[in-house]
Design an enzyme around this catalytic site. Structure first.
Site, mmCIF file in Angstrom:
data_model
loop_
_atom_site.group_PDB
_atom_site.id
_atom_site.type_symbol
_atom_site.label_atom_id
_atom_site.label_comp_id
_atom_site.label_asym_id
_atom_site.label_seq_id
_atom_site.Cartn_x
_atom_site.Cartn_y
_atom_site.Cartn_z
ATOM 1 N N ASN A 1 -12.532 13.808 -38.857
ATOM 2 C CA ASN A 1 -11.291 14.576 -39.595
ATOM 3 C C ASN A 1 -10.116 13.793 -39.176
ATOM 4 O O ASN A 1 -8.806 14.425 -39.685
ATOM 5 C CB ASN A 1 -11.319 15.991 -38.938
ATOM 6 C CG ASN A 1 -11.209 15.992 -37.300
ATOM 7 O OD1 ASN A 1 -12.704 15.856 -36.845
ATOM 8 N ND2 ASN A 1 -10.046 16.168 -36.666
ATOM 9 N N GLY B 1 -7.777 9.899 -37.552
ATOM 10 C CA GLY B 1 -7.819 8.599 -37.104
ATOM 11 C C GLY B 1 -8.819 7.715 -37.822
ATOM 12 O O GLY B 1 -8.895 7.845 -39.044
ATOM 13 N N TYR C 1 -13.220 6.195 -18.971
ATOM 14 C CA TYR C 1 -13.310 5.744 -20.471
ATOM 15 C C TYR C 1 -13.886 4.610 -20.715
ATOM 16 O O TYR C 1 -14.613 4.388 -21.565
ATOM 17 C CB TYR C 1 -11.834 5.987 -20.816
ATOM 18 C CG TYR C 1 -11.785 5.644 -22.271
ATOM 19 C CD1 TYR C 1 -12.218 6.378 -23.434
ATOM 20 C CD2 TYR C 1 -11.221 4.102 -22.616
ATOM 21 C CE1 TYR C 1 -12.217 6.077 -24.931
ATOM 22 C CE2 TYR C 1 -11.326 3.959 -24.037
ATOM 23 C CZ TYR C 1 -11.490 4.814 -25.001
ATOM 24 O OH TYR C 1 -11.412 4.527 -26.141
HETATM 25 N N1 LIG Z 1 -7.165 4.146 -31.443
HETATM 26 C C1 LIG Z 1 -7.513 3.153 -30.718
HETATM 27 O O1 LIG Z 1 -6.810 2.484 -30.343
HETATM 28 C C2 LIG Z 1 -8.903 2.992 -30.353
HETATM 29 C C3 LIG Z 1 -9.069 1.569 -29.683
HETATM 30 C C4 LIG Z 1 -10.625 1.601 -29.065
HETATM 31 C C5 LIG Z 1 -11.466 2.412 -29.546
HETATM 32 N N2 LIG Z 1 -11.289 3.748 -30.204
HETATM 33 C C6 LIG Z 1 -12.254 4.618 -30.349
HETATM 34 O O2 LIG Z 1 -12.190 4.933 -31.922
HETATM 35 C C7 LIG Z 1 -12.867 6.076 -31.937
HETATM 36 C C8 LIG Z 1 -12.042 7.312 -32.977
HETATM 37 O O3 LIG Z 1 -10.729 7.324 -32.152
HETATM 38 P P1 LIG Z 1 -9.180 7.713 -33.078
HETATM 39 O O4 LIG Z 1 -8.578 6.177 -32.274
HETATM 40 O O5 LIG Z 1 -9.730 7.609 -34.287
HETATM 41 O O6 LIG Z 1 -8.766 9.041 -32.285
HETATM 42 P P2 LIG Z 1 -8.639 10.334 -32.878
HETATM 43 O O7 LIG Z 1 -7.707 10.178 -34.014
HETATM 44 O O8 LIG Z 1 -8.178 11.291 -31.763
HETATM 45 O O9 LIG Z 1 -10.335 10.587 -33.383
HETATM 46 C C9 LIG Z 1 -11.052 11.080 -32.611
HETATM 47 C C10 LIG Z 1 -11.969 11.927 -33.362
HETATM 48 O O10 LIG Z 1 -13.350 12.397 -32.271
HETATM 49 C C11 LIG Z 1 -13.276 13.803 -32.481
HETATM 50 N N3 LIG Z 1 -14.073 14.469 -31.230
HETATM 51 C C12 LIG Z 1 -13.638 14.426 -30.191
HETATM 52 N N4 LIG Z 1 -14.634 14.875 -29.278
HETATM 53 C C13 LIG Z 1 -15.566 15.266 -30.146
HETATM 54 C C14 LIG Z 1 -16.684 16.256 -30.038
HETATM 55 N N5 LIG Z 1 -17.228 16.471 -28.873
HETATM 56 N N6 LIG Z 1 -17.371 16.336 -31.021
HETATM 57 C C15 LIG Z 1 -17.124 15.966 -32.445
HETATM 58 N N7 LIG Z 1 -15.945 15.252 -32.728
HETATM 59 C C16 LIG Z 1 -15.343 14.937 -31.460
HETATM 60 C C17 LIG Z 1 -12.188 14.209 -32.574
HETATM 61 O O11 LIG Z 1 -11.986 15.617 -33.080
HETATM 62 P P3 LIG Z 1 -10.777 16.651 -32.742
HETATM 63 O O12 LIG Z 1 -9.938 16.286 -33.907
HETATM 64 O O13 LIG Z 1 -11.322 18.168 -33.103
HETATM 65 O O14 LIG Z 1 -10.393 16.515 -31.425
HETATM 66 C C18 LIG Z 1 -11.569 13.377 -33.575
HETATM 67 O O15 LIG Z 1 -12.135 13.634 -35.061
HETATM 68 C C19 LIG Z 1 -13.282 6.900 -30.436
HETATM 69 O O16 LIG Z 1 -14.503 6.562 -30.324
HETATM 70 C C20 LIG Z 1 -12.278 5.675 -29.716
HETATM 71 O O17 LIG Z 1 -12.883 5.698 -28.337
HETATM 72 C C21 LIG Z 1 -9.862 4.002 -30.673
#
Ligand SMILES: NC(=O)c1ccc[n+]([C@@H]2O[C@H](COP(=O)([O-])OP(=O)(O)OC[C@H]3O[C@@H](n4cnc5c(N)ncnc54)[C@H](OP(=O)(O)O)[C@@H]3O)[C@@H](O)[C@H]2O)c1
Length: 309
Positions: free
Chosen positions: A23, A25, A176
């Protein structure tokens, strides 16, 4: 060699993809691209309203194929089982699973409904269980892929086998880093086990570099330092759109292979276009892979019987 662009995504007509945490990112952006390429995409989200809002947005920019919202809280193993059972009962083969949902650097130690530390429980154990439960639908589909989203953060991570759930001491960042190392160790061990069975499914790992998304912005905090860091973030990081590219490359490129790890090609892998990148040596250790696997099966109660020797 020319740099990869999303225009190179092969048609996804007739393919079915599940993306956790789609939903917002990079998961949301990956869903948008895959839908445009013709895939049926299941947005697996814990919040129905947020999922619906994402679905409506994707549908509003044609050509969007079929996009559905299914409820899944990856932190709750009961929800994971419910989601997987509902999917398996439909009898559909699964082409693509993107293990993307994540939480980062929760300030105080919190636990999942089953009592696991929240970051380890959500980022790793929930996805371990989900993948294992969906395995029958993946194994019967030729060229199916599982993409697990790791992070640069794995580099500083350590699998604290004596205290994986941080019961004896909690460091938000360390927890993390451990969870993202676990994503990588799992993806590589899964690949070894799939290969040993000559399976038609590939386990691929990707990371987005540093992308401006909720997880990063919220992780900075609301204090003065956090607000300054948030203001400066777009100068060093890439957009959520670009952050989704390594996931898409891992999910669809004919060049991506099982056991491959893909991230941006820029300095320190922070931004750029997707290429194969190198995991840290501690992530590729098969002994750590086997140990984490056995513990994860025990903690979740989900066994990968088709792959265990
Ligand atoms: N952004 C970066 O720089 C970065 C770097 C390295 C790795 N990552 C990885 O990328 C992935 C996506 O993160 P993002 O950066 O796109 O951030 P984000 O926009 O916060 O997306 C995270 C998503 O995970 C969902 N989520 C969290 N807990 C959950 C649960 N218990 N059940 C189902 N959905 C859940 C969130 O839903 P809600 O909206 O309901 O909270 C949101 O849709 C993560 O695994 C993160 O560790 C990101």
């Amino acid at each position: 060699m020319s740099k990869w662009r999303p225009q190179q995504i092969p048609t996804q007509q007739g393919r079915l993809a599940i993306i956790t945490g789609a939903n917002s990112g990079i998961g949301y952006q990956a869903a948008r691209y895959l839908s445009r390429a013709g895939a049926t995409v299941i947005l697996a989200c814990r919040n129905r309203e947020k999922g619906e809002a994402a679905r409506v947005q994707i549908a509003a920019s044609p050509p969007a194929a079929n996009v559905e919202v299914h409820l899944l809280d990856v932190a709750d193993l009961e929800s994971v089982r419910r989601f997987a059972n509902e999917f398996l009962n439909e009898g559909k083969p699964l082409d693509l699973l993107i293990n993307n949902a994540g939480v980062m650097a929760i300030p105080e130690r919190r636990t999942t409904p089953q009592g696991f530390e929240m970051q380890f429980g959500t980022n790793h154990l929930g996805h371990f269980a989900l993948t294992g439960l969906l395995l029958p639908a993946l194994l019967r589909q030729p060229n199916s892929r599982v993409v697990t989203v790791a992070s640069i953060a794995h580099k500083g991570g350590k699998l604290n086998f004596d205290d994986l759930n941080a019961e004896r001491g909690y460091d938000p960042r360390g927890a993390y880093q451990q969870s993202k190392l676990a994503n990588l160790v799992f993806g590589l061990e899964f690949d070894r086990r799939l290969r040993a069975r000559s399976a038609q499914t590939a386990s691929v790992i990707a990371h987005p570099g540093v992308a401006v998304t909720n997880i990063v912005s919220n992780g900075m905090g609301t204090g003065l330092k956090g607000r300054i860091a948030n203001a400066l973030l777009p100068l060093v990081a890439q957009s959520d759109i670009r952050g989704s590219w390594p996931l898409l490359y891992a999910a669809t490129s004919p060049e991506a292979h099982g056991g491959g790890y893909y991230g941006p090609d820029g300095i320190a892998e922070i931004k750029g276009t997707p290429v194969e990148v190198k995991p840290k040596p501690h992530a590729v250790d098969p002994a750590a892979g086997k140990r984490l696997w056995d513990i994860s099966e025990r903690l979740t109660g989900v066994r990968y019987d088709a792959l265990n020797s």
